[in-house]
Design a protein around this motif. Structure first.
Motif, PDB file in Angstrom:
ATOM      1  N   GLY A   1      38.277  47.955  30.292  1.00  0.00           N
ATOM      2  CA  GLY A   1      37.969  46.799  31.121  1.00  0.00           C
ATOM      3  C   GLY A   1      36.696  47.054  31.894  1.00  0.00           C
ATOM      4  O   GLY A   1      35.972  48.019  31.625  1.00  0.00           O
ATOM      5  N   SER A   2      36.400  46.193  32.879  1.00  0.00           N
ATOM      6  CA  SER A   2      35.170  46.336  33.663  1.00  0.00           C
ATOM      7  C   SER A   2      35.426  46.062  35.133  1.00  0.00           C
ATOM      8  O   SER A   2      36.217  45.183  35.489  1.00  0.00           O
ATOM      9  CB  SER A   2      34.092  45.352  33.183  1.00  0.00           C
ATOM     10  N   CYS A   3      34.715  46.813  35.986  1.00  0.00           N
ATOM     11  CA  CYS A   3      34.588  46.427  37.388  1.00  0.00           C
ATOM     12  C   CYS A   3      33.570  45.283  37.443  1.00  0.00           C
ATOM     13  O   CYS A   3      32.543  45.338  36.761  1.00  0.00           O
ATOM     14  CB  CYS A   3      34.092  47.593  38.223  1.00  0.00           C
ATOM     15  N   LEU A   4      33.843  44.280  38.251  1.00  0.00           N
ATOM     16  CA  LEU A   4      32.972  43.099  38.249  1.00  0.00           C
ATOM     17  C   LEU A   4      32.742  42.595  39.662  1.00  0.00           C
ATOM     18  O   LEU A   4      33.688  42.321  40.398  1.00  0.00           O
ATOM     19  CB  LEU A   4      33.584  41.986  37.400  1.00  0.00           C
ATOM     20  N   SER A   5      31.464  42.501  40.037  1.00  0.00           N
ATOM     21  CA  SER A   5      31.073  41.812  41.260  1.00  0.00           C
ATOM     22  C   SER A   5      30.285  40.575  40.852  1.00  0.00           C
ATOM     23  O   SER A   5      30.222  40.241  39.663  1.00  0.00           O
ATOM     24  CB  SER A   5      30.226  42.732  42.148  1.00  0.00           C
ATOM     25  N   GLY A   6      29.661  39.937  41.804  1.00  0.00           N
ATOM     26  CA  GLY A   6      28.836  38.778  41.465  1.00  0.00           C
ATOM     27  C   GLY A   6      27.370  39.124  41.385  1.00  0.00           C
ATOM     28  O   GLY A   6      26.515  38.232  41.449  1.00  0.00           O
ATOM     29  N   GLY A   7      27.073  40.423  41.211  1.00  0.00           N
ATOM     30  CA  GLY A   7      25.692  40.860  41.155  1.00  0.00           C
ATOM     31  C   GLY A   7      25.148  40.990  39.749  1.00  0.00           C
ATOM     32  O   GLY A   7      25.876  40.830  38.755  1.00  0.00           O
ATOM     33  N   LEU A   8      23.879  41.317  39.659  1.00  0.00           N
ATOM     34  CA  LEU A   8      23.177  41.358  38.379  1.00  0.00           C
ATOM     35  C   LEU A   8      23.716  42.445  37.445  1.00  0.00           C
ATOM     36  O   LEU A   8      23.896  42.210  36.254  1.00  0.00           O
ATOM     37  CB  LEU A   8      21.681  41.577  38.639  1.00  0.00           C
TER      38      LEU A   8
ATOM     39  N   ASP B   1      31.756  38.095  50.174  1.00  0.00           N
ATOM     40  CA  ASP B   1      32.586  37.731  49.029  1.00  0.00           C
ATOM     41  C   ASP B   1      31.716  37.126  47.931  1.00  0.00           C
ATOM     42  O   ASP B   1      30.883  36.254  48.184  1.00  0.00           O
ATOM     43  CB  ASP B   1      33.644  36.714  49.460  1.00  0.00           C
ATOM     44  N   GLU B   2      31.916  37.611  46.682  1.00  0.00           N
ATOM     45  CA  GLU B   2      31.089  37.164  45.557  1.00  0.00           C
ATOM     46  C   GLU B   2      31.901  36.465  44.477  1.00  0.00           C
ATOM     47  O   GLU B   2      31.402  36.245  43.371  1.00  0.00           O
ATOM     48  CB  GLU B   2      30.356  38.367  44.944  1.00  0.00           C
ATOM     49  N   THR B   3      33.105  36.105  44.780  1.00  0.00           N
ATOM     50  CA  THR B   3      33.962  35.525  43.743  1.00  0.00           C
ATOM     51  C   THR B   3      33.476  34.150  43.285  1.00  0.00           C
ATOM     52  O   THR B   3      33.811  33.726  42.180  1.00  0.00           O
ATOM     53  CB  THR B   3      35.415  35.425  44.234  1.00  0.00           C
ATOM     54  N   GLY B   4      32.686  33.476  44.108  1.00  0.00           N
ATOM     55  CA  GLY B   4      32.130  32.193  43.672  1.00  0.00           C
ATOM     56  C   GLY B   4      31.247  32.353  42.451  1.00  0.00           C
ATOM     57  O   GLY B   4      31.287  31.538  41.516  1.00  0.00           O
ATOM     58  N   TYR B   5      30.444  33.415  42.412  1.00  0.00           N
ATOM     59  CA  TYR B   5      29.605  33.686  41.243  1.00  0.00           C
ATOM     60  C   TYR B   5      30.464  34.046  40.029  1.00  0.00           C
ATOM     61  O   TYR B   5      30.155  33.665  38.898  1.00  0.00           O
ATOM     62  CB  TYR B   5      28.637  34.831  41.551  1.00  0.00           C
ATOM     63  N   ILE B   6      31.531  34.777  40.265  1.00  0.00           N
ATOM     64  CA  ILE B   6      32.414  35.150  39.153  1.00  0.00           C
ATOM     65  C   ILE B   6      33.087  33.921  38.577  1.00  0.00           C
ATOM     66  O   ILE B   6      33.214  33.783  37.345  1.00  0.00           O
ATOM     67  CB  ILE B   6      33.446  36.184  39.639  1.00  0.00           C
ATOM     68  N   ASP B   7      33.507  33.000  39.428  1.00  0.00           N
ATOM     69  CA  ASP B   7      34.126  31.761  38.942  1.00  0.00           C
ATOM     70  C   ASP B   7      33.148  30.966  38.080  1.00  0.00           C
ATOM     71  O   ASP B   7      33.538  30.374  37.064  1.00  0.00           O
ATOM     72  CB  ASP B   7      34.597  30.916  40.127  1.00  0.00           C
TER      73      ASP B   7
END
Length: 607
Positions: free
Chosen positions: A263-270, A302-308
């Motif tokens: 799997g992957s760790c995921l933030s909303g960054g590049l 919080d960066e979940t908006g980018y993930i969504d």
């Protein structure tokens, strides 16, 4: 991924240290819950804990024995190019009886000696014992992704993957290393070169190997970032973009080699979103590919908006954990114990919870974006090194233009602070540094500032690319240590595609003008790989990184009380360091450090 432990006494036959290595092994069970093994003769005892990733059969059991019985090897890590290396070795006549990368590594060492290290694409720490000559070979990967610590005591060499295992050695010197304490409190750095927080424990430096035989212990540096700063002349930007994409796609694909779930760790960054994009566009990731995120609803970090938004493009699963001030406080003891040494900011507790979340969902291997900022100049303060290089090069017009672009993009104040700090004379730097640390005694500062590698070497960079090389040598490893401990606490293997050595060496040779351009960091990364993520993510001007609301956490009542209590304890534990009844540090990072030190002292110094 595994845990190593061993005791070596050249030519000193006696009772083998089997019981001690057994205890060291047990203390690292979390690093390898799938199997354990021991080897012992009169000079050497090797212990191993195995986390099975490639070839889950017992063929991969360690200590691994060469078919002629001469060598025993223990190894922690992954050699991602083991398939290609195996073919190379087979062409030279080597025979293989397993599908493991362990056997490939040992045969590569037998074929090339220390020269095998240049052929390895991976993360590793390993030990090879030659029973014929009675010698020991130790090595670590280029960047220090995998750990290896050692102590010398009464003519013996003790070594292990984690400090806590070495603390089982009777009579070990647990005195605090005050240089490490200084670098931590003043520069927010740990894991500098070979130092640990213990006087009696050293770290085999990243990019080094060691040989121990009749002539004693000798260390050799086999990889150095500075060697690649001028590795080739500047190329056309289009060629660089093509090469970077080709190397990075290859790096991600290699790190998908696994016989267990990934799997992957995921933030909303590049960085992390680009890895995900490559997985879906180039590696045919399944639509249920799992990702794991730390979320802070309603908080600016919080960066979940980018993930969504990213989920509308790629059909991945996203699982979320919600670290809080309360959970960080409740888990402080186990978190500090896991990490062996103090951590530098609260975001690493969030990372710890992400690893726990992944383990709860049955994932064993995690891809992570660590190293992207060091490769492509992602931190805001890199502007300061870039501007300073222009100043030294007397590029005054370009300096004015780039400074203006930074101001227009409203870059973080650290960009200008770093520029000013670099340009100041040494005595002025020291004075300003001292004023930012009113809770430390001036005599402590004066005693250790000139022996700090962070001060004398790290900040000695004359331009952007030199500063990037210094980051690989003096800064990146403390991030990798915390990633290793946080993942291994839950028996997970973390893989970092941005630290494929081919990518690092290539990017070090790319002109700094393509890394920061028009006031924008990571320029060439966005040009080469930005199409794997969303335009809104590639265009972000805020640099959050893997963050947590640490300032808010440290202002809660329980953390305020803990900070004051720990500060009072530290003033007596480390006389000559902290001002008694001094003013508590203001920033969340510094308060986190006081609490980390307090718990670390309780867990490890009082034993």
């Amino acid at each position: 991924m595994c845990g190593l432990s061993g005791v070596y006494r050249y030519g000193r036959a006696g009772k083998p240290d089997v019981d001690l290595v057994g205890r060291m092994n047990a203390l690292q069970k979390h690093r390898g819950p799938d199997d354990s093994g021991l080897f012992a003769d009169q000079n050497c005892v090797l212990g191993h804990r195995r986390l099975a990733i490639i070839d889950l059969s017992r063929d991969g059991r360690q200590p691994f024995r060469s078919e002629d019985g001469r060598y025993r090897m223990i190894y922690n890590g992954e050699i991602y190019n083991y398939v290609e290396l195996r073919k190379e070795l087979a062409g030279l006549g080597w025979q293989f009886t397993t599908r493991t990368d362990t056997e490939v590594l040992l045969n590569a060492y037998r074929q090339y000696g220390a020269g095998c290290l240049d052929r390895l694409n991976g993360m590793f720490a390993f030990a090879v014992y030659d029973t014929l000559h009675g010698s020991l070979f130790l090595a670590r990967d280029r960047f220090g992704i995998k750990p290896l610590y050692y102590s010398k005591l009464d003519g013996a060499l003790y070594f292990a993957s984690e400090i806590k295992a070495l603390l089982a050695i009777p009579g070990l010197n647990r005195t605090v290393n005050r240089q490490s304490l200084f670098d931590y409190l003043v520069f927010n750095r740990t894991d500098v070169f070979d130092e640990t927080f213990f006087e009696g424990i050293k770290r085999l430096p990243q990019g080094h190997y060691a040989v121990h035989d009749a002539d004693g212990l000798r260390l050799t540096q086999w990889w150095k970032a500075q060697a690649f700063l001028k590795s080739r002349p500047d190329a056309d930007a289009a060629i660089i973009r093509r090469d970077l994409e080709e190397i990075f796609v290859s790096a991600v694909n290699l790190r998908m080699r696994s016989d267990v779930p990934v799997g992957s760790c995921l933030s909303g960054g590049l960085d992390s979103t680009t890895i995900l994009g490559v997985l879906f566009d180039q590696a045919a990731a399944a639509k249920d590919y799992p990702t794991f995120t730390a979320a802070f609803p309603g908080n600016p970090v919080d960066e979940t908006g980018y993930i969504d938004r990213l989920k509308r493009r790629y059909a991945f699963l996203n699982f979320r954990t919600f670290p809080t001030a309360e959970s960080a406080y409740a888990n402080l003891r186990e978190f500090v114990y896991v990490n062996d040494e103090p951590t530098t900011n609260p975001s690493f507790y969030s990372q710890y919870e992400v690893m726990r979340l992944a383990a709860d969902h049955g994932v064993t291997v995690l891809l992570d974006g660590q190293g992207g900022d060091e490769n492509f100049a992602g931190y805001q303060y890199f502007h300061g090194f870039n501007l300073y290089g222009m100043l030294l090069g007397r590029q005054f017009a370009e300096l004015a233009r780039e400074l203006g672009r930074c101001l227009l993009r409203r870059q973080h104040p650290s960009a200008y602070q770093t520029f000013a700090f670099q340009a100041l004379a040494g005595p002025v730097k020291k004075t300003l540094l001292k004023r930012t640390l009113p809770y430390l005694k001036p005599e402590f500062f004066e005693a250790f500032i000139d022996s700090s590698r962070v001060y004398t070497d790290f900040f000695d960079a004359g331009d952007l690319n030199q500063s990037l090389a210094m980051h690989f040598q003096y800064k990146l490893e403390h991030l990798l240590r915390m990633e290793d401990r946080n993942s291994m606490a839950f028996s997970l293997e973390a893989r970092v595609p941005y630290l494929d050595y081919r990518l690092v060496e290539y990017v070090l040779g790319v002109t700094g003008a393509l890394k920061i351009k028009n006031g924008e960091t990571k320029y060439i990364q966005k040009q080469a790989l930005g199409h794997y993520t969303l335009p809104a993510i590639a265009a972000r001007r805020d640099k959050i990184g893997f963050a947590a609301p640490g300032d808010e956490w440290m202002r809660t009542d329980q953390w305020q009380t803990a900070t004051r209590d720990n500060y009072d304890v530290l003033t007596s534990t480390f006389p000559g360091v902290f001002r008694k009844n001094g003013r508590l540090p203001r920033t969340g990072f510094d308060r986190w450090k006081i609490n980390q030190l307090g718990m670390w002292k309780e867990l490890f110094l009082t034993g």
